[in-house]
Scaffold this active site. Structure first.
Site, PDB file in Angstrom:
ATOM      1  N   ASP A  33     -47.114 -46.707 -41.582  1.00 22.57           N
ATOM      2  CA  ASP A  33     -48.725 -46.499 -41.895  1.00 22.57           C
ATOM      3  C   ASP A  33     -48.971 -45.079 -41.628  1.00 22.57           C
ATOM      4  O   ASP A  33     -48.408 -44.382 -40.743  1.00 22.57           O
ATOM      5  CB  ASP A  33     -49.389 -47.618 -40.865  1.00 22.57           C
ATOM      6  CG  ASP A  33     -50.972 -47.473 -41.214  1.00 22.57           C
ATOM      7  OD1 ASP A  33     -51.212 -48.503 -41.597  1.00 22.57           O
ATOM      8  OD2 ASP A  33     -51.409 -46.728 -40.932  1.00 22.57           O
TER       9      ASP A  33
ATOM     10  N   THR B 214     -59.907 -51.972 -46.350  1.00 19.43           N
ATOM     11  CA  THR B 214     -60.320 -50.992 -47.158  1.00 19.43           C
ATOM     12  C   THR B 214     -59.548 -50.489 -48.410  1.00 19.43           C
ATOM     13  O   THR B 214     -60.198 -49.998 -49.425  1.00 19.43           O
ATOM     14  CB  THR B 214     -60.432 -49.618 -46.286  1.00 19.43           C
ATOM     15  OG1 THR B 214     -58.812 -49.334 -45.750  1.00 19.43           O
ATOM     16  CG2 THR B 214     -61.351 -49.533 -45.120  1.00 19.43           C
TER      17      THR B 214
ATOM     18  N   HIS C 192     -55.415 -53.366 -52.341  1.00 22.82           N
ATOM     19  CA  HIS C 192     -54.058 -53.662 -52.640  1.00 22.82           C
ATOM     20  C   HIS C 192     -53.346 -54.515 -51.383  1.00 22.82           C
ATOM     21  O   HIS C 192     -53.530 -53.655 -50.341  1.00 22.82           O
ATOM     22  CB  HIS C 192     -53.274 -52.525 -53.084  1.00 22.82           C
ATOM     23  CG  HIS C 192     -51.844 -52.645 -53.508  1.00 22.82           C
ATOM     24  ND1 HIS C 192     -51.290 -51.693 -54.569  1.00 22.82           N
ATOM     25  CD2 HIS C 192     -50.818 -53.460 -53.345  1.00 22.82           C
ATOM     26  CE1 HIS C 192     -49.973 -52.397 -54.740  1.00 22.82           C
ATOM     27  NE2 HIS C 192     -49.788 -53.117 -54.098  1.00 22.82           N
TER      28      HIS C 192
ATOM     29  N   HIS D  41     -51.803 -55.370 -48.346  1.00 25.23           N
ATOM     30  CA  HIS D  41     -50.678 -54.831 -47.203  1.00 25.23           C
ATOM     31  C   HIS D  41     -50.922 -55.581 -45.990  1.00 25.23           C
ATOM     32  O   HIS D  41     -51.814 -55.952 -45.321  1.00 25.23           O
ATOM     33  CB  HIS D  41     -51.117 -53.257 -47.135  1.00 25.23           C
ATOM     34  CG  HIS D  41     -52.482 -53.233 -46.451  1.00 25.23           C
ATOM     35  ND1 HIS D  41     -53.484 -53.275 -47.569  1.00 25.23           N
ATOM     36  CD2 HIS D  41     -52.938 -52.693 -45.587  1.00 25.23           C
ATOM     37  CE1 HIS D  41     -54.689 -52.907 -47.129  1.00 25.23           C
ATOM     38  NE2 HIS D  41     -54.484 -52.427 -45.617  1.00 25.23           N
TER      39      HIS D  41
ATOM     40  N   HIS E  75     -49.771 -55.733 -42.185  1.00 24.26           N
ATOM     41  CA  HIS E  75     -49.648 -54.791 -40.782  1.00 24.26           C
ATOM     42  C   HIS E  75     -48.544 -55.407 -40.051  1.00 24.26           C
ATOM     43  O   HIS E  75     -48.637 -56.608 -39.753  1.00 24.26           O
ATOM     44  CB  HIS E  75     -50.831 -54.716 -40.251  1.00 24.26           C
ATOM     45  CG  HIS E  75     -51.913 -53.824 -41.006  1.00 24.26           C
ATOM     46  ND1 HIS E  75     -52.007 -52.414 -40.898  1.00 24.26           N
ATOM     47  CD2 HIS E  75     -52.855 -54.339 -41.720  1.00 24.26           C
ATOM     48  CE1 HIS E  75     -52.952 -52.027 -41.567  1.00 24.26           C
ATOM     49  NE2 HIS E  75     -53.645 -53.246 -41.994  1.00 24.26           N
TER      50      HIS E  75
ATOM     51  N   CYS F  88     -50.286 -47.983 -55.272  1.00 23.87           N
ATOM     52  CA  CYS F  88     -49.628 -48.479 -56.465  1.00 23.87           C
ATOM     53  C   CYS F  88     -49.002 -46.903 -56.580  1.00 23.87           C
ATOM     54  O   CYS F  88     -48.231 -46.702 -57.688  1.00 23.87           O
ATOM     55  CB  CYS F  88     -50.929 -48.444 -57.655  1.00 23.87           C
ATOM     56  SG  CYS F  88     -51.470 -50.179 -57.639  1.00 23.87           S
TER      57      CYS F  88
ATOM     58  N   ASN G  41     -55.835 -57.877 -43.322  1.00 21.71           N
ATOM     59  CA  ASN G  41     -57.399 -57.968 -43.826  1.00 21.71           C
ATOM     60  C   ASN G  41     -57.645 -58.530 -45.174  1.00 21.71           C
ATOM     61  O   ASN G  41     -57.324 -58.082 -45.863  1.00 21.71           O
ATOM     62  CB  ASN G  41     -57.979 -56.419 -43.345  1.00 21.71           C
ATOM     63  CG  ASN G  41     -57.587 -55.976 -42.036  1.00 21.71           C
ATOM     64  OD1 ASN G  41     -57.586 -56.757 -41.072  1.00 21.71           O
ATOM     65  ND2 ASN G  41     -57.167 -54.801 -42.128  1.00 21.71           N
TER      66      ASN G  41
END
Ligand code: ZN
Length: 133
Positions: free
Chosen positions: A25, A89, A92, A94, A96, A6, A81
């Site tokens: 990343d 983890t 929010h 994401h 990959h 964010c 994930n």
């Protein structure tokens, strides 16, 4: 704890459209490892609306051709994930986008079943997940 996605620093943004943006990343599994994230805080794919999902997939195409030019990978693993037990983890969403290179692992058979085990756990480098006995 503040959500890192964010509060993405503008200079980290490599591509964007109406509702999604892409960054590299911070703990790349391979050179060119990028993340595509919705601009609004939504924890997972299934809670994104159709427009947000569409914007993420549109950006995937744009990011893929950018990485093709810059990093010339031989292939990709793309995925997310979902949930803590799956290794999520940051709560929010994401996506990959992980470029793959011939020879980056000795045997790539299985793809996302393993990704790159010895580099997958950025908190504990070298740790390879095993089934508990
Ligand atoms: Zn967030």
């Amino acid at each position: 704890m503040e959500c890192p996605f964010c509060n993405v620093i503008v200079s980290r943004v490599i591509e964007e459209n109406d509702s999604a943006l892409a960054i590299m990343d911070g703990f790349p599994v391979n050179p060119g490892h990028a993340l595509i994230i919705p601009k609004l805080h939504v924890s997972n794919w299934f809670d994104l609306n159709e427009e947000q999902q569409r914007d993420i997939l549109k950006l995937l195409k744009v990011v893929k051709s950018r990485l093709d030019k810059e990093f010339k990978p031989d292939g990709y693993n793309v995925g997310f994930n979902h949930g803590e037990c799956a290794g999520q983890t940051v709560k929010h969403f994401h996506l990959h986008v992980i470029p793959r290179y011939k020879g980056d692992v000795d045997d790539p058979t299985g793809g996302v079943r393993f990704v790159i085990p010895e580099r997958g756990n950025y908190r504990n480098p070298g740790h390879i997940p095993r089934k508990e006995e």
